[in-house]
Design a protein around this motif. Structure first.
Motif, PDB file in Angstrom:
ATOM      1  N   GLY A  88       0.782  -1.227   0.000  1.00 36.37           N
ATOM      2  CA  GLY A  88       0.000   0.000   0.000  1.00 36.37           C
ATOM      3  C   GLY A  88       0.814   1.278   0.000  1.00 36.37           C
ATOM      4  O   GLY A  88       0.263   2.366   0.117  1.00 36.37           O
ATOM      5  N   HIS A  89       2.132   1.181  -0.124  1.00 35.43           N
ATOM      6  CA  HIS A  89       3.000   2.356  -0.135  1.00 35.43           C
ATOM      7  C   HIS A  89       4.308   2.004  -0.846  1.00 35.43           C
ATOM      8  O   HIS A  89       4.666   0.845  -0.928  1.00 35.43           O
ATOM      9  CB  HIS A  89       3.295   2.837   1.285  1.00 35.43           C
ATOM     10  CG  HIS A  89       4.006   1.799   2.102  1.00 35.43           C
ATOM     11  ND1 HIS A  89       5.369   1.577   2.007  1.00 35.43           N
ATOM     12  CD2 HIS A  89       3.532   0.891   3.002  1.00 35.43           C
ATOM     13  CE1 HIS A  89       5.704   0.597   2.817  1.00 35.43           C
ATOM     14  NE2 HIS A  89       4.616   0.159   3.435  1.00 35.43           N
ATOM     15  N   PRO A  90       5.025   3.019  -1.331  1.00 40.07           N
ATOM     16  CA  PRO A  90       6.297   2.744  -2.004  1.00 40.07           C
ATOM     17  C   PRO A  90       7.517   2.878  -1.097  1.00 40.07           C
ATOM     18  O   PRO A  90       8.639   2.976  -1.583  1.00 40.07           O
ATOM     19  CB  PRO A  90       6.337   3.794  -3.119  1.00 40.07           C
ATOM     20  CG  PRO A  90       5.675   4.961  -2.492  1.00 40.07           C
ATOM     21  CD  PRO A  90       4.569   4.374  -1.627  1.00 40.07           C
ATOM     22  N   ALA A  91       7.326   2.897   0.209  1.00 38.13           N
ATOM     23  CA  ALA A  91       8.446   3.032   1.140  1.00 38.13           C
ATOM     24  C   ALA A  91       9.118   1.670   1.311  1.00 38.13           C
ATOM     25  O   ALA A  91       8.951   0.984   2.311  1.00 38.13           O
ATOM     26  CB  ALA A  91       7.973   3.581   2.476  1.00 38.13           C
ATOM     27  N   ILE A  92       9.892   1.295   0.335  1.00 36.66           N
ATOM     28  CA  ILE A  92      10.529  -0.023   0.321  1.00 36.66           C
ATOM     29  C   ILE A  92      11.806   0.031   1.157  1.00 36.66           C
ATOM     30  O   ILE A  92      12.676   0.862   0.900  1.00 36.66           O
ATOM     31  CB  ILE A  92      10.878  -0.443  -1.120  1.00 36.66           C
ATOM     32  CG1 ILE A  92       9.625  -0.438  -1.992  1.00 36.66           C
ATOM     33  CG2 ILE A  92      11.544  -1.809  -1.139  1.00 36.66           C
ATOM     34  CD1 ILE A  92       9.905  -0.687  -3.467  1.00 36.66           C
ATOM     35  N   PRO A  93      11.938  -0.852   2.148  1.00 39.13           N
ATOM     36  CA  PRO A  93      13.197  -0.885   2.902  1.00 39.13           C
ATOM     37  C   PRO A  93      14.375  -1.141   1.963  1.00 39.13           C
ATOM     38  O   PRO A  93      14.258  -1.894   0.993  1.00 39.13           O
ATOM     39  CB  PRO A  93      13.013  -2.054   3.876  1.00 39.13           C
ATOM     40  CG  PRO A  93      11.520  -2.205   3.986  1.00 39.13           C
ATOM     41  CD  PRO A  93      10.970  -1.817   2.639  1.00 39.13           C
ATOM     42  N   ALA A  94      15.501  -0.519   2.240  1.00 39.42           N
ATOM     43  CA  ALA A  94      16.652  -0.611   1.345  1.00 39.42           C
ATOM     44  C   ALA A  94      17.078  -2.050   1.087  1.00 39.42           C
ATOM     45  O   ALA A  94      17.522  -2.383  -0.005  1.00 39.42           O
ATOM     46  CB  ALA A  94      17.819   0.195   1.907  1.00 39.42           C
ATOM     47  N   ALA A  95      16.922  -2.936   2.071  1.00 43.24           N
ATOM     48  CA  ALA A  95      17.372  -4.320   1.921  1.00 43.24           C
ATOM     49  C   ALA A  95      16.279  -5.250   1.376  1.00 43.24           C
ATOM     50  O   ALA A  95      16.514  -6.438   1.227  1.00 43.24           O
ATOM     51  CB  ALA A  95      17.874  -4.849   3.263  1.00 43.24           C
ATOM     52  N   ALA A  96      15.104  -4.714   1.066  1.00 46.59           N
ATOM     53  CA  ALA A  96      13.989  -5.558   0.618  1.00 46.59           C
ATOM     54  C   ALA A  96      14.286  -6.213  -0.723  1.00 46.59           C
ATOM     55  O   ALA A  96      14.871  -5.615  -1.612  1.00 46.59           O
ATOM     56  CB  ALA A  96      12.716  -4.719   0.513  1.00 46.59           C
ATOM     57  N   LYS A  97      13.848  -7.478  -0.829  1.00 50.03           N
ATOM     58  CA  LYS A  97      13.990  -8.226  -2.079  1.00 50.03           C
ATOM     59  C   LYS A  97      12.629  -8.786  -2.457  1.00 50.03           C
ATOM     60  O   LYS A  97      11.868  -9.209  -1.607  1.00 50.03           O
ATOM     61  CB  LYS A  97      14.991  -9.357  -1.929  1.00 50.03           C
ATOM     62  CG  LYS A  97      16.414  -8.881  -1.750  1.00 50.03           C
ATOM     63  CD  LYS A  97      17.378 -10.035  -1.853  1.00 50.03           C
ATOM     64  CE  LYS A  97      18.785  -9.576  -1.624  1.00 50.03           C
ATOM     65  NZ  LYS A  97      19.539  -9.322  -2.799  1.00 50.03           N
ATOM     66  N   LEU A  98      12.341  -8.761  -3.765  1.00 52.12           N
ATOM     67  CA  LEU A  98      11.147  -9.385  -4.317  1.00 52.12           C
ATOM     68  C   LEU A  98      11.620 -10.345  -5.398  1.00 52.12           C
ATOM     69  O   LEU A  98      12.283  -9.928  -6.346  1.00 52.12           O
ATOM     70  CB  LEU A  98      10.206  -8.339  -4.929  1.00 52.12           C
ATOM     71  CG  LEU A  98       9.501  -7.402  -3.970  1.00 52.12           C
ATOM     72  CD1 LEU A  98       8.797  -6.298  -4.752  1.00 52.12           C
ATOM     73  CD2 LEU A  98       8.495  -8.158  -3.140  1.00 52.12           C
ATOM     74  N   ASP A  99      11.313 -11.610  -5.245  1.00 54.29           N
ATOM     75  CA  ASP A  99      11.753 -12.620  -6.218  1.00 54.29           C
ATOM     76  C   ASP A  99      13.257 -12.560  -6.461  1.00 54.29           C
ATOM     77  O   ASP A  99      13.724 -12.723  -7.577  1.00 54.29           O
ATOM     78  CB  ASP A  99      11.018 -12.466  -7.547  1.00 54.29           C
ATOM     79  CG  ASP A  99       9.521 -12.636  -7.417  1.00 54.29           C
ATOM     80  OD1 ASP A  99       9.103 -13.420  -6.542  1.00 54.29           O
ATOM     81  OD2 ASP A  99       8.785 -11.988  -8.167  1.00 54.29           O
ATOM     82  N   GLY A 100      14.035 -12.278  -5.422  1.00 57.16           N
ATOM     83  CA  GLY A 100      15.478 -12.212  -5.554  1.00 57.16           C
ATOM     84  C   GLY A 100      16.006 -10.885  -6.078  1.00 57.16           C
ATOM     85  O   GLY A 100      17.211 -10.671  -6.119  1.00 57.16           O
ATOM     86  N   TYR A 101      15.120  -9.972  -6.487  1.00 53.79           N
ATOM     87  CA  TYR A 101      15.527  -8.664  -7.004  1.00 53.79           C
ATOM     88  C   TYR A 101      15.648  -7.688  -5.838  1.00 53.79           C
ATOM     89  O   TYR A 101      14.757  -7.606  -4.988  1.00 53.79           O
ATOM     90  CB  TYR A 101      14.489  -8.155  -8.012  1.00 53.79           C
ATOM     91  CG  TYR A 101      14.761  -6.762  -8.522  1.00 53.79           C
ATOM     92  CD1 TYR A 101      15.724  -6.535  -9.490  1.00 53.79           C
ATOM     93  CD2 TYR A 101      14.049  -5.680  -8.030  1.00 53.79           C
ATOM     94  CE1 TYR A 101      15.976  -5.250  -9.967  1.00 53.79           C
ATOM     95  CE2 TYR A 101      14.288  -4.391  -8.501  1.00 53.79           C
ATOM     96  CZ  TYR A 101      15.248  -4.196  -9.461  1.00 53.79           C
ATOM     97  OH  TYR A 101      15.493  -2.927  -9.924  1.00 53.79           O
ATOM     98  N   ALA A 102      16.735  -6.945  -5.774  1.00 54.86           N
ATOM     99  CA  ALA A 102      16.956  -5.967  -4.711  1.00 54.86           C
ATOM    100  C   ALA A 102      16.062  -4.754  -4.953  1.00 54.86           C
ATOM    101  O   ALA A 102      16.496  -3.721  -5.454  1.00 54.86           O
ATOM    102  CB  ALA A 102      18.424  -5.568  -4.666  1.00 54.86           C
ATOM    103  N   ALA A 103      14.789  -4.914  -4.621  1.00 48.93           N
ATOM    104  CA  ALA A 103      13.787  -3.882  -4.920  1.00 48.93           C
ATOM    105  C   ALA A 103      14.085  -2.574  -4.216  1.00 48.93           C
ATOM    106  O   ALA A 103      13.920  -1.499  -4.793  1.00 48.93           O
ATOM    107  CB  ALA A 103      12.395  -4.390  -4.545  1.00 48.93           C
TER     108      ALA A 103
END
Length: 142
Positions: free
Chosen positions: A97-112
């Motif tokens: 619900g927001h674009p505040a992605i933590p710096a270390a977050a990964k989605l499907d192995g991608y460093a989002a």
């Protein structure tokens, strides 16, 4: 057609056809023509970079452009990376619900998180993300 002897380079047309065949096999195996593993695909990556250079200089024959397009050639690595990052940002927004992605977050192995940080620093193109109050846009530290 002349064959290359020991230690000789094959004629340019033969080399192009050989690398096009390598690209076609990669495309069949992976469903795209965007190799990133330089240890396994260094020759293909180098050849694709050369084709990008040639088209940018107006030196790549239209028939060859067409052959590469049939393999879904990625002509602009930057645009392709942006599209991937944007798709992951949209997925994050849909999920959280927001674009505040933590710096270390990964989605499907991608460093989002890292990808979003780089794109936000490089461009202000994120206004297309749905229903976001832009005063809330920030990157959380890891």
């Amino acid at each position: 057609m002349a064959e290359a002897g020991a230690g000789e380079q094959p004629p340019a047309a033969d080399q192009w056809q050989h690398m096009h065949a390598v690209a076609a096999v990669f495309h069949l195996q992976h469903g795209h023509l965007d190799p990133t593993d330089r240890t396994r695909h260094a020759e293909l990556i180098s050849w694709l970079d050369r084709q990008r250079y040639l088209i940018g200089q107006g030196l790549l024959d239209a028939a060859r452009v067409s052959e590469l397009d049939a393999l879904c050639m990625v002509w602009s690595e930057h645009a392709n990376a942006w599209e991937h990052g944007y798709a992951y940002a949209r997925a994050w927004v849909a999920r959280h619900g927001h674009p505040a992605i933590p710096a270390a977050a990964k989605l499907d192995g991608y460093a989002a998180g890292d990808g979003l940080r780089a794109r936000m620093l490089g461009a202000q193109c994120w206004r297309a993300l749905p229903a976001v109050h832009w005063a809330q846009v920030r990157l959380k530290s890891a």
